[in-house]
Write a protein that holds these residues in place. Structure first.
Motif, mmCIF file in Angstrom:
data_model
loop_
_atom_site.group_PDB
_atom_site.id
_atom_site.type_symbol
_atom_site.label_atom_id
_atom_site.label_comp_id
_atom_site.label_asym_id
_atom_site.label_seq_id
_atom_site.Cartn_x
_atom_site.Cartn_y
_atom_site.Cartn_z
ATOM 1 N N THR A 89 0.884 -1.233 -0.104
ATOM 2 C CA THR A 89 0.079 -0.043 0.098
ATOM 3 C C THR A 89 0.796 1.286 -0.149
ATOM 4 O OG1 THR A 89 -0.010 0.278 2.411
ATOM 5 C CG2 THR A 89 -1.811 -1.287 1.427
ATOM 6 N N ALA A 90 0.224 2.450 -0.151
ATOM 7 C CA ALA A 90 0.982 3.527 0.156
ATOM 8 C C ALA A 90 1.604 3.712 1.304
ATOM 9 C CB ALA A 90 0.218 5.019 -0.295
ATOM 10 N N GLY A 91 0.914 3.264 2.558
ATOM 11 C CA GLY A 91 1.940 3.319 3.610
ATOM 12 C C GLY A 91 2.884 2.486 3.670
ATOM 13 N N ARG A 153 15.964 13.817 -13.272
ATOM 14 C CA ARG A 153 15.372 14.734 -14.117
ATOM 15 C C ARG A 153 14.474 14.273 -14.988
ATOM 16 N NH1 ARG A 153 21.868 16.323 -15.386
ATOM 17 N NH2 ARG A 153 22.045 17.549 -13.738
ATOM 18 N N SER A 154 14.230 12.866 -15.402
ATOM 19 C CA SER A 154 13.402 12.301 -16.116
ATOM 20 C C SER A 154 11.928 12.344 -15.230
ATOM 21 C CB SER A 154 13.878 10.950 -16.772
ATOM 22 O OG SER A 154 12.605 10.312 -17.295
ATOM 23 N N ARG A 155 12.178 11.701 -14.039
ATOM 24 C CA ARG A 155 11.159 11.600 -13.372
ATOM 25 C C ARG A 155 10.398 12.748 -12.797
ATOM 26 N NH1 ARG A 155 13.364 6.531 -9.996
ATOM 27 N NH2 ARG A 155 11.872 7.273 -8.428
ATOM 28 N N LEU A 156 10.893 13.972 -12.742
ATOM 29 C CA LEU A 156 10.659 15.292 -12.359
ATOM 30 C C LEU A 156 9.272 15.417 -13.083
ATOM 31 C CD1 LEU A 156 13.771 17.580 -11.433
ATOM 32 C CD2 LEU A 156 12.025 16.783 -9.871
ATOM 33 N N THR A 157 9.246 15.114 -14.311
ATOM 34 C CA THR A 157 8.163 15.239 -15.273
ATOM 35 C C THR A 157 6.795 14.597 -14.823
ATOM 36 O OG1 THR A 157 8.609 13.769 -16.770
ATOM 37 C CG2 THR A 157 9.575 15.879 -17.143
ATOM 38 N N PRO A 160 2.493 12.954 -9.259
ATOM 39 C CA PRO A 160 2.541 12.279 -8.215
ATOM 40 C C PRO A 160 2.043 10.863 -8.018
ATOM 41 C CG PRO A 160 1.805 14.536 -7.313
ATOM 42 C CD PRO A 160 1.644 14.338 -8.807
ATOM 43 N N GLU A 161 1.068 10.752 -8.723
ATOM 44 C CA GLU A 161 0.754 9.123 -8.949
ATOM 45 C C GLU A 161 1.468 8.228 -9.949
ATOM 46 O OE1 GLU A 161 -1.314 5.627 -8.813
ATOM 47 O OE2 GLU A 161 -1.581 7.201 -7.373
ATOM 48 N N GLU A 162 1.977 9.035 -11.093
ATOM 49 C CA GLU A 162 2.914 8.296 -11.905
ATOM 50 C C GLU A 162 4.107 8.038 -11.090
ATOM 51 O OE1 GLU A 162 1.620 10.398 -16.196
ATOM 52 O OE2 GLU A 162 3.065 11.220 -14.870
ATOM 53 N N GLU A 163 4.807 9.003 -10.325
ATOM 54 C CA GLU A 163 5.876 8.739 -9.479
ATOM 55 C C GLU A 163 5.642 7.416 -8.542
ATOM 56 O OE1 GLU A 163 9.937 9.125 -8.686
ATOM 57 O OE2 GLU A 163 8.764 9.491 -10.545
ATOM 58 N N ARG A 164 4.408 7.367 -7.969
ATOM 59 C CA ARG A 164 4.183 6.519 -6.963
ATOM 60 C C ARG A 164 4.296 5.083 -7.367
ATOM 61 N NH1 ARG A 164 0.996 2.815 -5.467
ATOM 62 N NH2 ARG A 164 -0.362 3.163 -7.226
ATOM 63 N N VAL A 165 4.017 4.875 -8.741
ATOM 64 C CA VAL A 165 4.088 3.730 -9.419
ATOM 65 C C VAL A 165 5.541 3.438 -9.714
ATOM 66 C CG1 VAL A 165 3.554 2.548 -11.644
ATOM 67 C CG2 VAL A 165 1.443 3.896 -10.402
ATOM 68 N N VAL A 166 6.094 4.440 -10.088
ATOM 69 C CA VAL A 166 7.736 4.158 -10.651
ATOM 70 C C VAL A 166 8.162 3.809 -9.361
ATOM 71 C CG1 VAL A 166 9.807 5.381 -11.363
ATOM 72 C CG2 VAL A 166 7.555 5.894 -12.613
ATOM 73 N N ALA A 168 7.386 2.340 -6.615
ATOM 74 C CA ALA A 168 6.979 0.852 -6.153
ATOM 75 C C ALA A 168 7.615 -0.034 -7.074
ATOM 76 C CB ALA A 168 5.437 0.803 -6.644
ATOM 77 N N GLU A 169 7.666 0.419 -8.298
ATOM 78 C CA GLU A 169 8.764 -0.688 -9.178
ATOM 79 C C GLU A 169 10.070 -0.823 -8.814
ATOM 80 O OE1 GLU A 169 9.585 -3.177 -12.311
ATOM 81 O OE2 GLU A 169 8.058 -2.942 -11.013
ATOM 82 N N GLU A 170 10.754 0.470 -8.486
ATOM 83 C CA GLU A 170 12.199 0.425 -8.173
ATOM 84 C C GLU A 170 12.266 -0.110 -6.765
ATOM 85 O OE1 GLU A 170 14.593 1.716 -9.849
ATOM 86 O OE2 GLU A 170 13.161 2.504 -11.722
ATOM 87 N N LEU A 171 11.411 0.044 -5.897
ATOM 88 C CA LEU A 171 11.708 -0.557 -4.682
ATOM 89 C C LEU A 171 11.473 -2.272 -4.917
ATOM 90 C CD1 LEU A 171 9.718 1.627 -2.163
ATOM 91 C CD2 LEU A 171 11.843 1.177 -2.195
ATOM 92 N N ARG A 172 10.764 -2.458 -5.832
ATOM 93 C CA ARG A 172 10.493 -4.023 -5.974
ATOM 94 C C ARG A 172 11.547 -4.447 -6.505
ATOM 95 N NH1 ARG A 172 9.982 -7.545 -10.089
ATOM 96 N NH2 ARG A 172 10.117 -5.849 -11.382
ATOM 97 N N ARG A 173 12.396 -3.960 -7.521
ATOM 98 C CA ARG A 173 13.555 -4.376 -7.994
ATOM 99 C C ARG A 173 14.749 -4.201 -7.058
ATOM 100 N NH1 ARG A 173 15.230 -0.527 -12.538
ATOM 101 N NH2 ARG A 173 16.762 -2.563 -13.085
ATOM 102 N N LEU A 174 14.779 -3.285 -6.409
ATOM 103 C CA LEU A 174 15.894 -3.268 -5.132
ATOM 104 C C LEU A 174 15.606 -4.483 -4.351
ATOM 105 C CD1 LEU A 174 15.666 0.404 -4.266
ATOM 106 C CD2 LEU A 174 17.569 -0.709 -5.419
#
Length: 207
Positions: A89-91, A153-157, A160-166, A168-174
């Motif tokens: 979840t977000a939390g 720089r890419s993700r600054l565009t 907030p919802e798009e970044e939350r998805v990104v 989550a994916e980065e944390l999964r990969r980590l």
């Protein structure tokens, strides 16, 4: 554990001033050493969860992986990790982000690179209000900083919802990379996983 910083010392006492860039050689985490999956399967639950939290600081994720033991092989553990990460979840994501920390940058890093990284992360922090995370899987150590700067720089565009998805994916990969690194000496999402976590006893390779 002492970690280096590219940010002023007064900003290291709270989460928003942190930047998480795993995989630099100087960074390390405490995790089980190779060939200890059998021990992980049989260690007490609290010790298994403590081990997992060194890979991703999410109690929901660690409880779920612990509850689904035993794992017949690393692939099964990684698949379970992915499934549990997708359900955070977000939390849970906020909790995991709080467990990420600053890297130790190489001593010979140019001051200009430090300044560029500080400025990029400050902009990211101002927009999203939390630490920046990225998994530099497959990136050479001397290219990590450029990769991170380009990522910020890419993700600054993103909104907030798009970044939350990104995120989550980065944390999964980590998490996946750290588990692989811990149990198979594979992947480069984390480095220097040489020590055993509390309660985990190393097993020699089966002959």
């Amino acid at each position: 554990m002492t970690r280096g910083s590219t940010l002023p010392s007064h900003r290291l006492t709270h989460l928003p001033g942190r930047l998480a860039i795993p995989a630099l050689p100087e960074q390390s985490r405490t995790s089980p050493s190779p060939h200890s999956l059998v021990a992980f399967n049989t260690t007490p639950p609290e010790d298994a969860r403590r081990t997992l939290l060194t890979c991703l600081h999410s109690h929901r994720w660690s409880h779920r992986l612990t509850a689904h033991r035993p794992y017949p092989d690393l692939d099964a553990l990684l698949a379970a990790s992915d499934e549990a990460a997708y359900d955070l979840t977000a939390g849970d994501l906020a909790e995991a982000l709080a467990g990420e920390s600053l890297p130790v940058l190489p001593d010979d890093t140019y001051e200009a690179a430090h300044m560029a990284l500080d400025a990029a992360h400050a902009a990211y922090e101002a927009r999203f209000g939390h630490v920046f995370v990225i998994c530099p899987d497959g990136i050479a150590p001397d290219e990590v900083l450029d990769h991170v700067l380009a990522g910020i720089r890419s993700r600054l565009t993103n909104d907030p919802e798009e970044e939350r998805v990104v995120v989550a994916e980065e944390l999964r990969r980590l998490a996946r990379g750290r588990l692989g690194d811990a149990f198979r000496v594979a992947g480069n999402c984390a480095a220097g996983h040489n020590a055993l976590a509390p309660g985990i006893q190393d097993n020699p390779p089966l002959r």
